[in-house]
Design an enzyme around this catalytic site. Structure first.
Site, PDB file in Angstrom:
ATOM      1  N   PRO A 132      -3.829   8.737 -25.997  1.00 26.73           N
ATOM      2  CA  PRO A 132      -2.247   9.103 -26.844  1.00 26.73           C
ATOM      3  C   PRO A 132      -2.227   9.954 -27.282  1.00 26.73           C
ATOM      4  O   PRO A 132      -0.812  10.545 -27.678  1.00 26.73           O
ATOM      5  CB  PRO A 132      -2.105   7.650 -27.557  1.00 26.73           C
ATOM      6  CG  PRO A 132      -3.250   6.863 -26.463  1.00 26.73           C
ATOM      7  CD  PRO A 132      -4.646   7.570 -26.314  1.00 26.73           C
ATOM      8  N   GLY A 135      -3.587  15.168 -25.207  1.00 25.20           N
ATOM      9  CA  GLY A 135      -2.907  15.052 -23.186  1.00 25.20           C
ATOM     10  C   GLY A 135      -3.875  16.475 -23.166  1.00 25.20           C
ATOM     11  O   GLY A 135      -5.024  16.736 -22.203  1.00 25.20           O
ATOM     12  N   GLU A 365      -2.054  16.836 -14.734  1.00 27.15           N
ATOM     13  CA  GLU A 365      -3.472  17.581 -14.606  1.00 27.15           C
ATOM     14  C   GLU A 365      -2.757  19.026 -14.526  1.00 27.15           C
ATOM     15  O   GLU A 365      -3.348  20.324 -13.950  1.00 27.15           O
ATOM     16  CB  GLU A 365      -3.124  17.530 -12.374  1.00 27.15           C
ATOM     17  CG  GLU A 365      -4.069  16.906 -12.553  1.00 27.15           C
ATOM     18  CD  GLU A 365      -4.406  16.739 -11.029  1.00 27.15           C
ATOM     19  OE1 GLU A 365      -5.181  17.207 -10.410  1.00 27.15           O
ATOM     20  OE2 GLU A 365      -4.938  15.829 -10.142  1.00 27.15           O
ATOM     21  N   SER A 368       2.754  22.993 -17.041  1.00 35.07           N
ATOM     22  CA  SER A 368       3.155  24.087 -16.724  1.00 35.07           C
ATOM     23  C   SER A 368       2.927  25.240 -17.513  1.00 35.07           C
ATOM     24  O   SER A 368       2.882  26.356 -18.147  1.00 35.07           O
ATOM     25  CB  SER A 368       5.059  23.953 -16.505  1.00 35.07           C
ATOM     26  OG  SER A 368       5.618  23.697 -15.198  1.00 35.07           O
TER      27      SER A 368
END
Length: 381
Positions: A132, A135, A365, A368
């Site tokens: 959380p 990331g 994954e 950008s």
């Protein structure tokens, strides 16, 4: 299916695989896609079909009953499955991340235990890195696995876990020292260990894919379930994710191709001013731009796969492909909605789902922004 010249660089075997998977996507995945999205239910029959084609064993070595695909073949399969439905492709790619981790880092005994069954599709794999509050910077994770004798005791929470409800085994990343960011280690945690699965997230797109949190409260696993040496987990994660980014870029291409094909079909069928709208210059130019973006994205993906298969460092090429293809998928699906006009905004046509689904390819994954930082680093530092 593909734009002019897009078979460039594929072997005869890879073209044959592409054709088989494309046929499966059209005949088996697409007919289930709308209902799966509306009901937010994963199409398990489709998963079983992928297993029958040996695709759930894509990153499992042949000696363990898998496909043992090279990166170019992996990319082709991901593109075509995403052409059917992105949610299915996402579930497959995460399963393949888990099997690749086991194939790459596990002991022979662990491989024998897990890989043959996972190659057959069950248990479904998960990849638990994000949290959380951590990331894009996983070194800040707070999940801890403390060594107690012959066991590790795990406490913490993971977020955005694909296959969270369906999964049977989790590749988990956790610190062995809560105060040491360099202590991140990789573990194999079966469902039987007793972690808690959170509620399924309600998402903008990718609704057929179950995305949950996983909570670990004093979850105990045997010490032999450690996949890397203590402190080697983060480098292992980044290594696996580089290949994963080629897969996500491939999925973005497949999704964009689906949107392009639907836009072409609609433009040829829809009439305004006594002629098909495909004869209107503004529409023709949109289609031209869309086709160019799809083709360029596919070529970048294939270049990244070629670099990886040649044994060279694919990080920059993978980031370029992932960044360009994912942003292109958003643009192309947006224009597909525009070509459909008011109908594109309704659920009567699939382009609205493509548009909703496309955004996630720019986020998971590696966002950008992260990809641009990797690309800039290769150019400037």
């Amino acid at each position: 299916m593909e734009t002019v010249g897009s078979a460039t660089g594929l072997t005869d075997e890879q073209r044959a695989i592409r054709d088989v998977v494309h046929e499966f996507a059209v005949e088996e995945i697409r007919p289930t896609a709308r209902e799966a999205d509306e009901t937010e239910t994963f199409p398990e029959d489709v998963w079983d079909g992928l297993a029958e084609l040996d695709l759930t064993g894509l990153t499992v070595p042949e000696e363990y009953g898998g496909f043992g695909a090279d990166r170019a073949t992996y990319a082709v399969v991901n593109e075509e499955v995403a052409y059917g439905q992105l949610a299915v492709a996402t579930a497959l790619s995460v399963h393949c991340l888990a099997t690749e981790c086991i194939a790459e880092f596990a002991t022979d005994e662990q491989k024998e235990t897990w890989l043959p069954e996972m190659a057959r599709g069950r248990p479904v794999g998960m990849f638990a890195l994000s949290e959380p509050d951590a990331g894009s910077n996983p070194a800040e994770m707070s999940t801890v696995a403390r060594r107690e004798g012959d066991e590790y005791v795990i406490n913490g929470k993971k977020q955005w876990i694909t296959n969270g409800q369906r999964g049977g085994v989790c590749v988990l990343f956790a610190k062995t020292d809560p105060d040491d960011p360099s202590s991140v280690t990789q573990f194999l945690v079966p469902e039987s260990a007793g972690y808690e699965v959170g509620k399924k997230e309600e998402k903008l797109g990718l609704r057929a894919s179950d995305t949950t949190a996983l909570r670990f409260d004093d979850v105990r696993i045997p010490a032999e379930n450690r996949l890397t040496e203590e402190g080697k987990g983060l480098s292992a994660a980044f290594r696996i994710l580089t290949g994963g980014r080629i897969g996500i870029a491939s999925q973005a291409v497949g999704l964009a191709q689906a949107a392009l094909d639907d836009a072409i079909d609609y433009a040829n069928e829809r009439e305004q001013f006594d002629k098909p709208i495909s004869k209107i210059q503004a529409v023709r130019h949109k289609i031209a731009d869309m086709g160019t973006q799809v083709h360029a994205s596919r070529m970048l993906v294939r270049e990244a796969a070629r670099v990886a298969d040649a044994g060279n460092d694919p990080r920059t090429a993978a980031s370029i492909a992932k960044y360009f293809a994912s942003e292109a998928a958003v643009d192309v699906t947006n224009e597909a909605v525009q070509v459909h006009g008011g109908y594109g905004y309704t659920t009567d046509f699939d382009v609205e789902r493509y548009y909703r689904d496309s955004k996630i390819t720019t986020i998971y994954e590696g966002t950008s922004e992260i990809q641009k930082e990797i690309i800039a680093r290769s150019l400037l530092d």
